[in-house]
Design an enzyme around this catalytic site. Structure first.
Site: not given
Length: 438
Positions: A133, A194, A262, A265, A330-331, A364, A423
């Site tokens: 995606y 979708q 950042q 964003h 994250e960073h 990035d 078994h």
């Protein structure tokens, strides 16, 4: 007026204030959840018809069939051929660097033989198919194409299907060019929940895949959460994050821009600076105040910094590392004199950028390591996207006759202890055969 939170580890309520600052509730509201569930139900049961309807509704597409939403390979090549040379070269160099790094991540099978001849091991195979995606609403992200597709290709994934929304029916040329460079097999201009549903369940035109990766908005994230189990997913990504630890010796303007990188964003992004030098924190705040009006996304940056940004004063760099581990960003930039030494104290971070010259923005786009990273403190247990996310492992067990006897006796005792007679008998039959041949 520019606003940003100021904290100090010396203040008595620091723990409480830090927790409030970094906590992030990924749970969506009931209305969004219900909407996504309805969309996925429709896609699962009505296939192409539902995908086409939602695409015409949300992206203003004029397509008469889902087949019209597929971008031919020739169109991808055309986008690449017409791309300005500077952009094409930048995409190619980034792809090459991502590929070289990814090649080192490939897992390989292994095995060993025990004294009785039993062979144990692990077989590594790529996933058959992956869906990628790529966001395409407010902004286009060709870098996301490279970061998600190239590792899958290195892993040996046979079919990669990319979905990307094209509001108004016009896909981004640089995104299509990146798909050509990365080697995407099929591209559909479909987005939103979708698109996730189509990749998870399959339709008459869009093939179902084994795993879905790539970032998206809240609808996409909720859709990925919903279909997990039917397919694999990479992660549920939260807002972008950066934490900078600085000893006070880096240019304050550099650090200000690193924080902006950042914060721009979205309004929920988080940018935090930690330093033992309170005067340096003041200098960075001044640099941000002076530089903010020049930013194209200044309103977004301003909101993000006021809501979730912070300047934190600590006693020393060791305490700064402790704060970083609690946040699990994250960073993480280590803008200090001895970054490698400080990195030894870091346990939780998606990516660590060492030294004053290593801007997070390089990661990035083109450094090589993946920019798909764990957010919302999930770096405590999660890792960056990599080739290993597109490979799976199968255990190998090959018992020799002697091994079947040895292991069968152990298995029989344990199976009967659990009350699982079949078994036990399954193992005992091999034991009896082996003992009879001795």
């Amino acid at each position: 007026m520019f606003e940003i939170n100021r904290l100090s580890t010396k203040q008595p309520d620091f723990d409480t204030e830090l927790e409030k600052l970094v906590s992030w509730d990924a749970h969506v509201g009931g209305e969004l959840e219900a909407t996504v569930a309805e969309i996925l139900h429709e896609v699962r049961h009505r296939g192409d018809q539902a995908v086409l309807g939602y695409t015409r509704r949300f992206d203003r597409s004029q397509a008469q069939s889902v087949a019209e939403l597929e971008v031919p390979a020739a169109r991808l090549k055309q986008a690449l051929d017409k791309l300005p040379g500077e952009q094409r070269n930048a995409l190619q160099e980034a792809a090459d660097r991502i590929r070289r790094y990814a090649e080192r991540q490939k897992m390989v099978g292994w095995s060993y033989t025990e004294e009785d001849g039993t062979v144990l091991g692990q077989q590594v195979t790529p996933l058959d198919s992956v869906g990628v995606y790529v966001p395409g609403g407010k902004a286009a992200y060709p870098s996301s194409v490279l970061m998600n597709v190239v590792p899958a290709k290195v892993a040996g994934v046979e079919q990669i299907v990319m979905v990307v929304p094209a509001p108004g029916g016009e896909p981004n040329e640089m995104v299509l060019a990146a798909a050509a460079i990365a080697g995407v097999d099929r591209v559909f201009t479909v987005g939103g929940a979708q698109a996730v549903g189509a990749l998870a369940y399959g339709t008459e035109t869009i093939p179902a895949v084994d795993k879905i990766v790539g970032p998206g908005n809240a609808f996409v994230a909720e859709a990925k959460r919903h279909v997990f189990g039917v397919v694999g997913i990479d992660m549920i990504a939260g807002p972008s994050e950066i934490l900078v630890i600085c000893d006070g010796q880096t240019d304050p303007e550099w650090i200000a821009q690193d924080l902006f990188s950042q914060a721009e964003h979205d309004e929920e992004a988080q940018a935090i600076l930690v330093s033992p030098d309170p005067m340096f924190l003041d200098q960075v705040q001044t640099a941000m105040e002076n530089g903010l009006p020049e930013m194209e996304r200044s309103d977004i940056i301003r909101t993000a910094l006021a809501k979730r940004g912070a300047l934190i004063n600590v006693r020393d760099l060791h305490e700064a590392a402790e704060v970083a581990n609690r946040i699990a960003p994250e960073h993480l930039e280590l803008s200090v004199a001895e970054p490698e030494k400080l990195a030894g104290y870091i346990r939780h971070a998606g990516a660590i950028f060492l030294g004053r010259y290593t801007a997070e923005a390089l990661g990035d786009y083109c450094a090589g390591p993946n920019h798909v990273l764990p957010t919302s403190r999930t770096a405590r247990f999660a890792s960056p996207l990599g080739v290993y996310d597109f490979q799976k492992r199968s255990s190998l067990i090959n018992c020799s006759p002697a091994g079947a006897v040895k292991l069968g006796r152990v298995a029989s005792v344990l199976a009967r202890g659990e009350g699982l007679t079949a078994h036990a008998r399954s193992a005992e039959l091999r034991v009896e055969d082996g003992e009879g041949g001795q």
